[in-house]
Design an enzyme around this catalytic site. Sequence first.
Site, PDB file in Angstrom:
ATOM      1  N   LYS A  33      -3.287  -5.455   7.362  1.00 23.79           N
ATOM      2  CA  LYS A  33      -4.390  -4.633   7.870  1.00 23.79           C
ATOM      3  C   LYS A  33      -5.624  -4.708   6.968  1.00 23.79           C
ATOM      4  CE  LYS A  33      -2.956  -0.192   5.841  1.00 23.79           C
ATOM      5  NZ  LYS A  33      -4.138  -0.003   4.997  1.00 23.79           N
ATOM      6  N   THR A  34      -5.429  -4.797   5.650  1.00 28.19           N
ATOM      7  CA  THR A  34      -6.581  -4.899   4.761  1.00 28.19           C
ATOM      8  C   THR A  34      -7.316  -6.211   4.991  1.00 28.19           C
ATOM      9  OG1 THR A  34      -5.419  -3.562   3.100  1.00 28.19           O
ATOM     10  CG2 THR A  34      -7.334  -4.820   2.351  1.00 28.19           C
ATOM     11  N   ASP A 220      -9.789   3.365   7.592  1.00 31.08           N
ATOM     12  CA  ASP A 220      -8.437   2.919   7.257  1.00 31.08           C
ATOM     13  C   ASP A 220      -7.488   4.119   7.264  1.00 31.08           C
ATOM     14  OD1 ASP A 220      -6.365   1.268   6.496  1.00 31.08           O
ATOM     15  OD2 ASP A 220      -6.986   1.123   4.390  1.00 31.08           O
ATOM     16  N   GLU A 221      -6.182   3.860   7.468  1.00 36.44           N
ATOM     17  CA  GLU A 221      -5.137   4.896   7.414  1.00 36.44           C
ATOM     18  C   GLU A 221      -5.486   6.087   8.306  1.00 36.44           C
ATOM     19  OE1 GLU A 221      -2.439   4.165   6.111  1.00 36.44           O
ATOM     20  OE2 GLU A 221      -2.686   2.958   4.310  1.00 36.44           O
ATOM     21  N   GLN A 251       3.912   5.479  10.387  1.00 40.03           N
ATOM     22  CA  GLN A 251       3.828   5.731   8.944  1.00 40.03           C
ATOM     23  C   GLN A 251       3.047   7.002   8.624  1.00 40.03           C
ATOM     24  OE1 GLN A 251       3.460   2.141   6.296  1.00 40.03           O
ATOM     25  NE2 GLN A 251       2.823   1.148   8.179  1.00 40.03           N
ATOM     26  N   ARG A 610       9.082  -1.052   2.437  1.00 40.11           N
ATOM     27  CA  ARG A 610       8.483  -1.451   1.153  1.00 40.11           C
ATOM     28  C   ARG A 610       9.171  -2.687   0.601  1.00 40.11           C
ATOM     29  NH1 ARG A 610       4.285   0.077   2.260  1.00 40.11           N
ATOM     30  NH2 ARG A 610       5.334   0.417   4.253  1.00 40.11           N
TER      31      ARG A 610
END
Length: 752
Positions: A33-34, A220-221, A251, A610
């Site tokens: 995503k970044t 973002d997020e 998430q 993770r």
Amino acid sequence: MSDLLQGLNEAQRRAVQATTGPVLVLAGPGSGKTRVLTHRIAYLIREVGIDPYQILAVTFTNKAAREMKERLEALIGVEDTAALTVGTFHSLCARFLRRDCIHLGRERDFVIYDSDDQERLMRRVIRELNLDEKKYPPRAIQSHISGAKNELVDPQEYARLNRTYFDEIVARCYVRYQQLLAESNAYDFDDLLVEMVRLFAEHPEVLAHYHRRYQYLLVDEYQDTNRAQYLLVKHLAELNRNLFVVGDDDQSVYGWRGADIRNILQFEQDYPDAQVLLLEQNYRSTQAILDAAQAVIAGSGKRKHLKQLWTENGAGLHVSLHEGYDQNEEANFVVEEINRLVAAGDFGYGDCAIMYRINAQSRALEEALFGRGVPYQLVGGTRFYDRKEIKDTVAYLRIAANPYDSVSLLRVINWPGRGIGDRSENELIRWAGELGVPIYQALKELENDAGAQRSPFNSRTRNALLGFLQIVEDMQAARRRLSLGDLIDYLLERVAVREALEREHGADEAEDRWNNVQELRSVSVEYVNLPIEAQLPTFLEEVALVANVDRMDREANAVTCITLHQAKGLEYPVVFLIGLEEGLLPHSRSTDDRDKLEEERRLLYVGMTRARQRLYLSYAFRRMSFGRTNMSTPSRFLSTIPPVMLKQPKKRGFASSGQTQMFTERSGYSRSTASRWSSGSSGSSGSSRGSEQSGGPGEVTFFAGQRVRHGTFGEGVVMSSRLVDGDEEVTVSFADRERRLLSSFAKLQRIA
């Protein structure tokens, strides 16, 4: 094709090229995503011709903002990157308020109060309102006010909505707190968001300026936004509507601090013309890890767009499921497995992370890691023995062992609060110096009239100091007659530790701190076999050795110990998720609330994703909590993972208890009904149950759950059995406590 699109997968390219209108990108973990955010900004500038001055990108952490700028400098150069506006919600609001707060009647040179400043100001408020700080702790009041601000509830509305007397007190504090902030020309962190929303709502000309300035907005997020942040974004995007948000409803794990998952779930209701794009290719994990994680999240009812994560990283190894006998055996397994992986040359210590739900779980891990000389670091938190509530409790125990320990004595002389302020403490230190005696001796001088008359204290302070002295002497007397565990219990009751934590902190934080104290109480069980007089000194020595280990360098090759909430956004080649039990994950506070329960499911999903190459899931058959050993129930979320996806635990002989049977029925795992914890190398558990006495050397003849009788200790239940140097060591839970006995000497009798 633009070079900015090369190296992107098809879904990422579509997201980068979606340059107009509202866009929601649901980005699965490890889906890049970044990369999409930075390439989209670069694409807008280089391919569409947008002035970077007109682009605003909002992140949630300074680390994310720095990473975004670094990547953009590599893509578009330093000059264009400098023209962009990139930052966190709080930093951007502070910047905007510097320009426009005059419209709210405030000066531009305002200060921003951090948490310590806020607490000090709240103490002043409480004093001014003649409130009892013990009944109305500043931090607890502050926590309620912060929650109100996150929901954009001002003091007047809070007063109108209050339902309890405590709410009324909070409302009065809220009003005065805001007045003092204004007098000081200060904002707290919550105010930065709240005042910016108010500025936009009350001054449309100011909002129009930002509409002209920022025609493209990226967030973002997005799943972590609260109401204030949601309204900020909505205001900024309402004219140009070029809103690009990236997030993942799977998430969303910060509901406890105000994040509202509805913001992302209802995005299409807010923007009916929105494009919704899914990033499903994962670049982090193996397919085996992704399949297990998706099996967990598939059971959630809070999903609007279902993502099916896939990867080209290969199938990888099965996810491992481990069952520990208790938290210590669980920790030992994790450390032994890490050492095995490192010894094989497959990974370094820095490649491994151990994740858990609550901070108290780190205690057993830290001791196992330290005991084997494994380097580790505790990320985003404090070492177990460095936590304030632990240091305070241990300080009392140190005073019980040695009242002349002035460091420990001064640490708790006013904890819990007993009216001995800084001035009185300084006077005590000064007076002890004048007398030429230790502080403890100076306290004892106050017991006689002559000493009291010579002292600098008034009667109230003297009585408070003598009250503390009585606690010290009571602890010394108790130490001579009580075991370590009983001494801790006595201390917790004598000092009223739980009540103190509840007074000083909000309910959730107080419970977490109390859990840490109870974890310390659990450690005492390990010293029961020592003589009473040796238990406390040995414990304090070992605690000091653990607590004084130098902190690990963040760049060092060290195992990472971290809570699941802190682990979000991170990744490691090897991940251990421990304590996957009912009451821990899902947490006991969530089981009666469906929304909180679903957030716990998402938290496990975050932890699982993770891992890059190896993932271990672990739970314990028994766990020590509140000083008692309780049988554990494996987390309900484990039952959602098909057995075929897991590397089965080695059959150690699983007793057919209610808890284990429940998990067997849910998950389909086959478990042996023979002795659960026998450890014969052949894997066979003792079958010779018919004999009245123990078997001969080299045999395991007792099994978990079996009732037995001992000539001295009476009746008990076998918890485990194993071979030790050719003899059978049987762990039995008797009425008073659990004991380890050698079969050849104990002469245990089986009870039919």
